[in-house]
Write an enzyme that holds these catalytic residues in place. Structure first.
Site, PDB file in Angstrom:
ATOM      1  N   ARG A   1       0.815  -1.228   0.000  1.00 23.18           N
ATOM      2  CA  ARG A   1       0.000   0.000   0.000  1.00 23.18           C
ATOM      3  C   ARG A   1       0.847   1.276   0.000  1.00 23.18           C
ATOM      4  NH1 ARG A   1      -2.392  -3.426  -1.215  1.00 23.18           N
ATOM      5  NH2 ARG A   1      -4.189  -4.467  -0.340  1.00 23.18           N
TER       6      ARG A   1
ATOM      7  N   SER B   1     -10.796   0.191   3.855  1.00 22.99           N
ATOM      8  CA  SER B   1     -10.073  -0.190   5.078  1.00 22.99           C
ATOM      9  C   SER B   1      -9.405   1.035   5.676  1.00 22.99           C
ATOM     10  CB  SER B   1      -9.000  -1.223   4.764  1.00 22.99           C
ATOM     11  OG  SER B   1      -9.609  -2.408   4.342  1.00 22.99           O
TER      12      SER B   1
ATOM     13  N   GLU C   1      -4.423   3.337   6.819  1.00 17.25           N
ATOM     14  CA  GLU C   1      -4.270   3.187   5.363  1.00 17.25           C
ATOM     15  C   GLU C   1      -4.842   4.435   4.684  1.00 17.25           C
ATOM     16  OE1 GLU C   1      -5.060  -0.709   3.653  1.00 17.25           O
ATOM     17  OE2 GLU C   1      -6.245   0.256   2.084  1.00 17.25           O
TER      18      GLU C   1
HETATM   19  C1  LIG Z   1     -15.726   0.800  -0.529  1.00 20.69           C
HETATM   20  C2  LIG Z   1     -14.240   0.910  -0.702  1.00 20.69           C
HETATM   21  C3  LIG Z   1     -13.486  -0.222  -0.931  1.00 20.69           C
HETATM   22  C4  LIG Z   1     -12.091  -0.122  -1.088  1.00 20.69           C
HETATM   23  N1  LIG Z   1     -11.374  -1.257  -1.326  1.00 20.69           N
HETATM   24  C5  LIG Z   1     -10.031  -1.171  -1.504  1.00 20.69           C
HETATM   25  C6  LIG Z   1      -9.266  -2.359  -1.748  1.00 20.69           C
HETATM   26  O1  LIG Z   1      -9.769  -3.464  -1.820  1.00 20.69           O
HETATM   27  N2  LIG Z   1      -7.923  -2.208  -1.913  1.00 20.69           N
HETATM   28  C7  LIG Z   1      -7.301  -0.985  -1.847  1.00 20.69           C
HETATM   29  O2  LIG Z   1      -6.077  -0.922  -2.052  1.00 20.69           O
HETATM   30  N3  LIG Z   1      -8.017   0.146  -1.614  1.00 20.69           N
HETATM   31  C8  LIG Z   1      -9.354   0.090  -1.436  1.00 20.69           C
HETATM   32  N4  LIG Z   1     -10.078   1.226  -1.200  1.00 20.69           N
HETATM   33  C9  LIG Z   1      -9.386   2.527  -1.049  1.00 20.69           C
HETATM   34  C10 LIG Z   1      -9.292   3.373  -2.330  1.00 20.69           C
HETATM   35  O3  LIG Z   1     -10.343   3.087  -3.222  1.00 20.69           O
HETATM   36  C11 LIG Z   1      -7.969   3.174  -3.036  1.00 20.69           C
HETATM   37  O4  LIG Z   1      -6.918   3.544  -2.181  1.00 20.69           O
HETATM   38  C12 LIG Z   1      -7.857   4.018  -4.314  1.00 20.69           C
HETATM   39  O5  LIG Z   1      -6.738   3.586  -5.010  1.00 20.69           O
HETATM   40  C13 LIG Z   1      -7.732   5.521  -4.056  1.00 20.69           C
HETATM   41  O6  LIG Z   1      -7.858   6.200  -5.305  1.00 20.69           O
HETATM   42  P1  LIG Z   1      -8.505   7.652  -5.384  1.00 20.69           P
HETATM   43  O7  LIG Z   1      -8.505   8.075  -6.794  1.00 20.69           O
HETATM   44  O8  LIG Z   1      -9.818   7.669  -4.685  1.00 20.69           O
HETATM   45  O9  LIG Z   1      -7.419   8.480  -4.569  1.00 20.69           O
HETATM   46  P2  LIG Z   1      -7.705   9.685  -3.535  1.00 20.69           P
HETATM   47  O10 LIG Z   1      -8.353   9.113  -2.315  1.00 20.69           O
HETATM   48  O11 LIG Z   1      -8.383  10.797  -4.221  1.00 20.69           O
HETATM   49  O12 LIG Z   1      -6.208  10.096  -3.178  1.00 20.69           O
HETATM   50  C14 LIG Z   1      -5.371   9.220  -2.445  1.00 20.69           C
HETATM   51  C15 LIG Z   1      -3.926   9.723  -2.540  1.00 20.69           C
HETATM   52  O13 LIG Z   1      -3.499   9.640  -3.890  1.00 20.69           O
HETATM   53  C16 LIG Z   1      -3.073  10.928  -4.348  1.00 20.69           C
HETATM   54  N5  LIG Z   1      -3.408  11.026  -5.773  1.00 20.69           N
HETATM   55  C17 LIG Z   1      -4.600  10.798  -6.385  1.00 20.69           C
HETATM   56  N6  LIG Z   1      -4.461  10.936  -7.719  1.00 20.69           N
HETATM   57  C18 LIG Z   1      -3.169  11.260  -7.949  1.00 20.69           C
HETATM   58  C19 LIG Z   1      -2.397  11.536  -9.119  1.00 20.69           C
HETATM   59  N7  LIG Z   1      -2.919  11.506 -10.355  1.00 20.69           N
HETATM   60  N8  LIG Z   1      -1.072  11.836  -8.975  1.00 20.69           N
HETATM   61  C20 LIG Z   1      -0.514  11.882  -7.736  1.00 20.69           C
HETATM   62  N9  LIG Z   1      -1.190  11.656  -6.613  1.00 20.69           N
HETATM   63  C21 LIG Z   1      -2.505  11.326  -6.709  1.00 20.69           C
HETATM   64  C22 LIG Z   1      -3.782  11.936  -3.465  1.00 20.69           C
HETATM   65  O14 LIG Z   1      -3.072  13.163  -3.415  1.00 20.69           O
HETATM   66  C23 LIG Z   1      -3.747  11.197  -2.142  1.00 20.69           C
HETATM   67  O15 LIG Z   1      -2.456  11.322  -1.593  1.00 20.69           O
HETATM   68  C24 LIG Z   1     -11.467   1.151  -1.021  1.00 20.69           C
HETATM   69  C25 LIG Z   1     -12.237   2.307  -0.810  1.00 20.69           C
HETATM   70  C26 LIG Z   1     -13.619   2.197  -0.640  1.00 20.69           C
HETATM   71  C27 LIG Z   1     -14.428   3.442  -0.419  1.00 20.69           C
END
Ligand SMILES: Cc1cc2nc3c(=O)[nH]c(=O)nc-3n(C[C@H](O)[C@H](O)[C@H](O)COP(=O)(O)OP(=O)(O)OC[C@H]3O[C@@H](n4cnc5c(N)ncnc54)[C@H](O)[C@@H]3O)c2cc1C
Length: 275
Positions: free
Chosen positions: A148, A197, A267
């Protein structure tokens, strides 16, 4: 702007329509001394109740995708779950583990998103990033992926990524994804705002199991509660503040340290202005 549906306002918010405009916006803000925050789907974020000063950039309009021979080049705002579905429909194996992860490609790479034994880093070839005011192309090995985590967090703005796939059985891939989605629906509180999580799993342990054993299911602060369905999820029952969630996270950390001697690490990422 977050799946938890809490946190204060952004001073300025911008959805760049394309990569060039995004780069210009970041450079302009930086040269004016304005802080820049990057957000994808906000599915791994807790944003402070005071909000974020400066410019918040949301990448979700960066949607270009180019198909190759068992390869795909995709912009950072594309939905990871959608890419998982579309590649499986072609009979391409590799991202099927990610069908239930609601983030963007950029957010998923930053935190090496994973599930069911798969991680996004396993299929990544390279990324294009804006880092130290330069456009750079970095191969997978330069991102130093671990559980992660990647070394890009807070350092590089991901613009585009290239992935490789293996030939798979379309029917099997789609059936596997449907079964994983059903498992998620049964085990996760998807009916209430959450951020997946909350804590990373300690080595050889499951954070959810620890929290359940410590009696945290159903306990809360203000409008934020540890889910009855899955102890590693904190849900917003409607009126939660970021302060409620943060307080609950800290209460849990103290309790788990006292009971099991384990220092649970979040996380989810907490965004707060510290300037
Ligand atoms: C219901 C649910 C289930 C989930 N299940 C999982 C799972 O099974 N496994 C898992 O790993 N995660 C899971 N997640 C967490 C989440 O979906 C992941 O971590 C996802 O990858 C985050 O992506 P995001 O676009 O929402 O990032 P954000 O939450 O918008 O940002 C997260 C971080 O990434 C950075 N960021 C975003 N885009 C960029 C970019 N283009 N360049 C540089 N930095 C950037 C942001 O600045 C921040 O630091 C879950 C979440 C939910 C709500």
């Amino acid at each position: 702007m977050t799946t938890w549906k809490i946190g204060g306002p952004a001073e300025y918010i911008y959805w760049p329509p394309d990569r060039q405009t995004l780069i210009e916006a970041v450079k302009l803000a930086e040269s004016a001394g304005i802080p820049v925050w990057i957000i994808g789907r906000g599915s791994n974020l807790l944003i402070a109740d005071a909000g974020l000063p400066g410019l918040t950039i949301v990448t979700t309009d960066l949607q270009k995708l180019t198909w190759g021979d068992y390869k795909v080049t995709v912009e950072a705002g594309y939905s990871l779950a959608r890419l998982a579905q579309e590649t499986a429909e072609r009979g391409w194996s590799g991202l099927d583990f990610a069908r239930g992860i609601p983030g963007t490609i950029g957010g998923a790479i930053i935190m090496n998103a994973g599930a069911y034994g798969g991680e996004i880093s396993q299929k990544l070839i390279k990324v294009k990033v804006l880092m130290e005011r330069e456009l750079q192309e970095l191969p997978r090995r330069d991102l130093k992926f671990t559980y992660r985590e990647s070394c890009l967090r807070g350092k590089g703005l991901i613009l585009e990524a290239e992935f490789w796939f293996e030939p798979g059985d379309r029917k099997q891939l789609l059936a596997g994804m449907a079964s994983n989605l059903a498992k998620r629906k049964a085990a996760q509180p998807l009916e209430l705002p959450n951020a997946g999580s909350v804590f990373r799993n300690p080595p050889q342990e499951s954070a959810g199991r620890l929290l359940e054993a410590a009696g945290w299911k159903g306990k809360g602060r203000g409008g934020a509660f540890v889910s009855e369905k899955h102890a590693n999820f904190i849900v917003n029952t409607g009126q939660a503040t970021a302060g409620d969630v943060l307080g609950l996270i800290q209460d849990i950390q103290e309790d788990i340290l006292r009971k099991y001697g384990l220092d649970l690490q979040p996380e989810v990422e907490y965004l707060k202005w510290r300037g």
